[in-house]
Design a protein around this motif. Structure first.
Motif, short mmCIF file in Angstrom:
data_model
loop_
_atom_site.label_atom_id
_atom_site.label_comp_id
_atom_site.label_asym_id
_atom_site.label_seq_id
_atom_site.Cartn_x
_atom_site.Cartn_y
_atom_site.Cartn_z
N PHE A 39 -10.79 1.50 -5.45
CA PHE A 39 -10.16 2.12 -6.47
C PHE A 39 -9.99 1.40 -7.53
CE2 PHE A 39 -6.17 3.98 -8.16
CZ PHE A 39 -6.59 5.38 -8.05
N ASP B 217 -2.08 11.39 -10.51
CA ASP B 217 -3.37 10.85 -10.65
C ASP B 217 -4.21 10.79 -9.31
OD1 ASP B 217 -3.12 9.44 -13.46
OD2 ASP B 217 -1.27 8.52 -12.49
N PRO B 218 -5.71 10.71 -9.60
CA PRO B 218 -6.26 10.77 -8.10
C PRO B 218 -5.97 9.59 -7.16
CG PRO B 218 -7.67 10.97 -10.21
CD PRO B 218 -6.19 10.76 -10.44
N GLY B 219 -6.25 9.72 -6.14
CA GLY B 219 -6.06 9.02 -4.97
C GLY B 219 -7.49 8.45 -4.50
N TRP C 173 0.83 -1.09 -0.24
CA TRP C 173 -0.03 0.16 -0.14
C TRP C 173 0.87 1.04 -0.04
CZ3 TRP C 173 0.15 3.29 4.37
CH2 TRP C 173 0.81 2.74 5.62
N GLY C 174 0.44 2.34 -0.08
CA GLY C 174 1.00 3.40 -0.31
C GLY C 174 1.52 4.15 -1.58
N LYS D 295 1.31 2.22 -5.61
CA LYS D 295 0.44 2.83 -6.68
C LYS D 295 1.30 3.26 -7.92
CE LYS D 295 -2.40 6.93 -7.60
NZ LYS D 295 -2.78 8.44 -7.27
N ILE E 251 -3.95 4.81 -0.98
CA ILE E 251 -3.63 4.96 -2.26
C ILE E 251 -3.71 6.54 -2.58
CG2 ILE E 251 -4.58 4.77 -4.72
CD1 ILE E 251 -5.75 2.23 -3.69
N PRO E 252 -2.43 7.25 -2.23
CA PRO E 252 -2.52 8.79 -2.23
C PRO E 252 -2.59 9.28 -3.40
CG PRO E 252 -0.30 7.65 -1.48
CD PRO E 252 -1.15 6.54 -2.06
N ALA E 253 -3.20 10.52 -3.73
CA ALA E 253 -3.03 11.17 -5.01
C ALA E 253 -1.69 11.83 -5.22
CB ALA E 253 -3.97 12.54 -4.34
N ASP E 254 -1.68 11.55 -6.43
CA ASP E 254 -0.18 12.24 -7.05
C ASP E 254 -0.52 12.75 -8.45
OD1 ASP E 254 -0.69 9.73 -8.65
OD2 ASP E 254 1.23 8.77 -7.61
N ARG F 153 1.17 1.56 -11.57
CA ARG F 153 1.09 2.53 -12.74
C ARG F 153 2.16 2.00 -13.71
NH1 ARG F 153 0.20 8.00 -10.76
NH2 ARG F 153 2.31 7.55 -9.81
N ARG G 175 -4.23 7.38 2.45
CA ARG G 175 -2.80 7.11 2.67
C ARG G 175 -2.34 5.61 1.83
NH1 ARG G 175 -0.50 10.72 1.96
NH2 ARG G 175 1.37 9.91 2.71
#
Lengths: 551, 171
Positions: free
Chosen positions: B138, B47-49, A387-388, A392, B42-45, A396, B40
């Protein structure tokens, strides 16, 4: 009040029951086919990645449903837990017309010749009831062919030098290769392996009045939107109904098989779609309810003459539950390999099915069905947190550059891996539920590690920069490949049915599903089960004397 | 009187009714805390969180359906998260900095958050549950309330809508 008598009642309209229904009704016998689920169609295809038969976190789209069914699972430490069909531990297989064949991935494997005589090939295995089958590949070959042509199989296994001889080629060609297929094929050839196109129960060209696969992303676990997947629901069951001799009753839940004073089966008690108890008298009964539900029904049918359940004089009903110890590897590539062409799985090798040094059996290895985003979200390579921000970032960067190769490791049957009926817990109809206990044989884990290493080597040759293993756990195995719980054999002391699926001590009772498998091959088991169903059906028709079974 | 009748009909799940909340099942405070946890995971960067994508909408909706068996777990777990935050940093979870939030969640993830507040559900099993539900909200199908505007599928460059009716496509 009982219903008009028929020649045969078949319990379960899945892979086995559907075929038996068609064969018997075409031979002129009157048949009632009972199915606890519904009859879905291609219109019920909902590409819902959280509610299907592969990922059932929000429920099993094609049954059984969480509201009416439950099971008890006993963990290795003795703790009991009530589980729902959407939990993995339930070891669910779909409950609907077509059974698993309505939504399966549809690989159509013939077992190899050695898979029918593992005991002779490898000798006894400590802690396992490993045995040979009472029939050979050659005995089943005509029925494999019949299944391939009647239900419909595409593919091309000419390059599989390990396969047993076939009397007829497959009726349909394979799909054009995906990008992943091309990469893996070249890599396998460089490794001197023997890659080939997986035989699949899927139309690639128009066949049997239905069109070909449109190569969508949602295959295993889903209904086919264009009806290109071939199951019993769109082949043999409609043909059985067309004879006029077969009645299909859906949403009917069998409670017990009834016997008479002579120790013969006389009918089936079931709850109909309105919950009313019915009794259907029959000259003989075929149980095709799956390797967990079939033993449950036999055990729940105990009575004065059969105090431990039908077919269970020697305590073999419900024993030797097996599935497959799936093992393999993931690999990350440095270019995009994903091209959004389903179904995904397409290329396989049988180089590691047998002959692995120091090991018994092995597995076929193949690429995986398309991993939807939700699937990749739960696997990450070593060093990537689950996670975190870093997770992500992994998703991607690598969703389009991740491949997986895996295979169903042939399991060693274990006497204590078993299906019983629970003494306390019942389902919504008041019927005692399945109680699962036991665990895998340690050898399955060892073979899994070996197979995983071979999968990683294939991926590395294909250009993977990072690989990591997928290994089986120690827990009880069953799931969609569940098998083994009513073993076929020549000796009534160590088996439940004979080679024609006839229960040893009840001549007019048959078990026709993967329960009868002595071993489960290093393959998806459905085509073998279909072949056995054709073989057993032929025996039923031939020994039928108008009122009873001979012998 | 009517409220009492409804409350008794739904048993102890008072969070689903009886307080004014824009959510179906969660109390408003709980939903905000949960949203902060999901974001936290899947945080936004670029791309949306998970928060923007509606992970909490997803969870809240499922708590009325297939996940109704987890209602208590969420109540206990979110209370436990705040108790652990208070014990560690002297503030409720929502008042923490992002770094502090990660610290609290890591403690829970490692099974190191203990105490009376984690008696009914362990910190580890609660956090595992939230991680898997956040991933579902998500990366899963938008029809269930999450993955707003197919945010994750766009991030992964997945073609949408699925092409229907195609027969052969060259790779």
């Amino acid at each position: 009040m009982s219903l008009p008598r028929v020649n045969a009642v078949i319990i379960g309209a899945g892979a086995g029951g559907g075929i038996v229904a068609k064969e018997l009704s075409q031979a002129g016998l009157s048949v009632v086919l009972l199915e606890r689920g519904k009859w879905y169609t291609a219109y019920d295809c909902r590409k819902d990645d959280l509610r299907n038969q592969r990922t059932s976190v929000l429920g099993c789209a094609f049954g059984p449903d969480d509201d009416h069914y439950r099971r008890v699972v006993v963990n290795p430490d003795g703790q009991e837990q009530v589980v729902l069909p959407s939990d993995g531990a339930y070891n669910n297989n779909a409950a609907c017309v077509g059974g698993g064949t309505f939504s399966y991935g549809a690989m159509a494997w013939r077992f190899l010749e050695k898979d029918f005589r593992l005991r002779s090939t490898y000798g006894a295995v400590a802690g396992s009831t490993l045995d040979d089958w009472p029939l050979t590949y050659q005995d089943l070959e005509p029925y494999y062919t019949k299944a391939e042509w009647e239900i419909g199989v595409s593919g091309d296994d000419t390059n599989n030098i390990f396969k047993g001889p076939r009397s007829r080629p497959l009726p349909m060609p394979p799909l054009p290769p995906s990008r992943e297929h091309v990469i893996l094929k070249a890599a396998a050839e460089r490794l001197k392996l023997h890659p080939f196109d997986i035989p699949m129960l899927r139309n690639t060209v128009p066949y049997n009045g239905r069109g070909g696969c449109m190569r969508c992303r949602w295959c295993v676990g889903f209904a086919c939107e264009v009806d290109a997947k071939c199951g019993t629901h769109n082949t043999v069951i409609p043909r059985a109904l067309a004879t006029g001799n077969c009645t299909l009753r859906t949403e009917c839940v069998a409670r017990k098989i009834v016997t008479n004073d002579q120790g013969r089966v006389s009918g089936v008690e079931y709850f109909d779609e309105r919950g009313h108890l019915q009794e259907q008298p029959a000259d003989f009964v075929v149980v095709s309810a799956s390797a967990t539900e079939t033993p449950r029904l036999l055990l729940n049918s105990k009575n004065r003459l059969f105090p431990t359940g039908l077919g269970n004089r020697n305590d073999w009903v419900g024993r030797n539950l097996m599935g497959h110890a799936y093992s393999g590897a993931y690999g990350l590539m440095d270019t995009d390999t994903y091209d959004d062409l389903g179904p995904g799985a397409s290329i396989a090798v049988c180089d590691y099915s047998h002959g692995n040094p120091g090991l018994v059996g092995g597995a076929m290895l193949c690429n995986e069905f398309i991993r939807l985003p939700i699937h990749l979200a739960s696997v990450s390579p070593p060093g990537v947190p689950r996670w975190g921000a870093a997770h992500k970032e992994f998703m991607r960067n690598f969703y389009n550059r991740c491949m997986a190769v895996q295979g169903p490791v042939q399991e060693m049957p274990v006497f204590e891996a078993r299906v019983q009926v629970d003494p306390r817990v019942v389902d919504d109809w008041g019927i005692p539920v399945v109680r699962l206990s036991g665990s895998r044989h340690p050898q399955d884990i060892e073979v899994g590690k070996y197979i995983s290493g071979k999968a990683a080597a294939w991926l590395k040759e294909a250009g993977a920069t990072v690989t990591w293993p997928k290994l089986p756990g120690k827990g009880l195995s069953g799931g969609q490949h569940q098998a083994g719980t009513c073993r076929m054999g020549n000796d009534p002391k160590t088996s439940v049915v004979d080679r024609y699926c006839q229960v040893h001590d009840v001549a007019n009772l048959f078990v026709v599903d993967a329960s009868v498998h002595v071993t489960n091959g290093g393959f998806n088991p459905v085509l073998t089960l279909m072949a056995i169903a054709y073989m057993a059906s032929q025996h039923m028709v031939e020994t039928w004397k108008g009122t009873e079974m001979r012998g | 009187m009517q409220m009492t009748a409804v409350a008794s009909a739904t048993g102890p799940m008072v969070a689903c009714i009886g307080s004014i909340s824009p959510w179906r099942c969660l109390r408003e405070e709980d939903a905000r805390t949960l949203e902060a946890i999901c974001d936290r995971i899947i945080p936004a960067d670029q791309d949306p969180g998970a928060a923007w994508a509606g992970a909490v909408t997803f969870i809240d909706r499922q708590l009325l359906g297939p996940y109704r068996r987890f209602r208590k777990t969420y109540q206990w777990g979110l209370a436990g998260t705040n108790t652990t935050s208070l014990a560690t940093f002297g503030k409720a979870f929502l008042a923490l900095t992002l770094e502090q939030r990660d610290k609290v969640l890591q403690t829970m993830d490692k099974g190191q958050a203990r105490g009376e507040c984690w008696k009914q559900v362990s910190a580890k099993s609660f956090f595992d549950l939230v991680v898997s539900h956040t991933m579902q909200g998500f990366y899963g199908d938008p029809r269930h309330g999450g993955n707003r505007d197919r945010a994750s599928w766009k991030m992964l460059r997945l073609p949408y809508p699925p092409v229907r009716g195609r027969v052969v496509v060259n790779g």
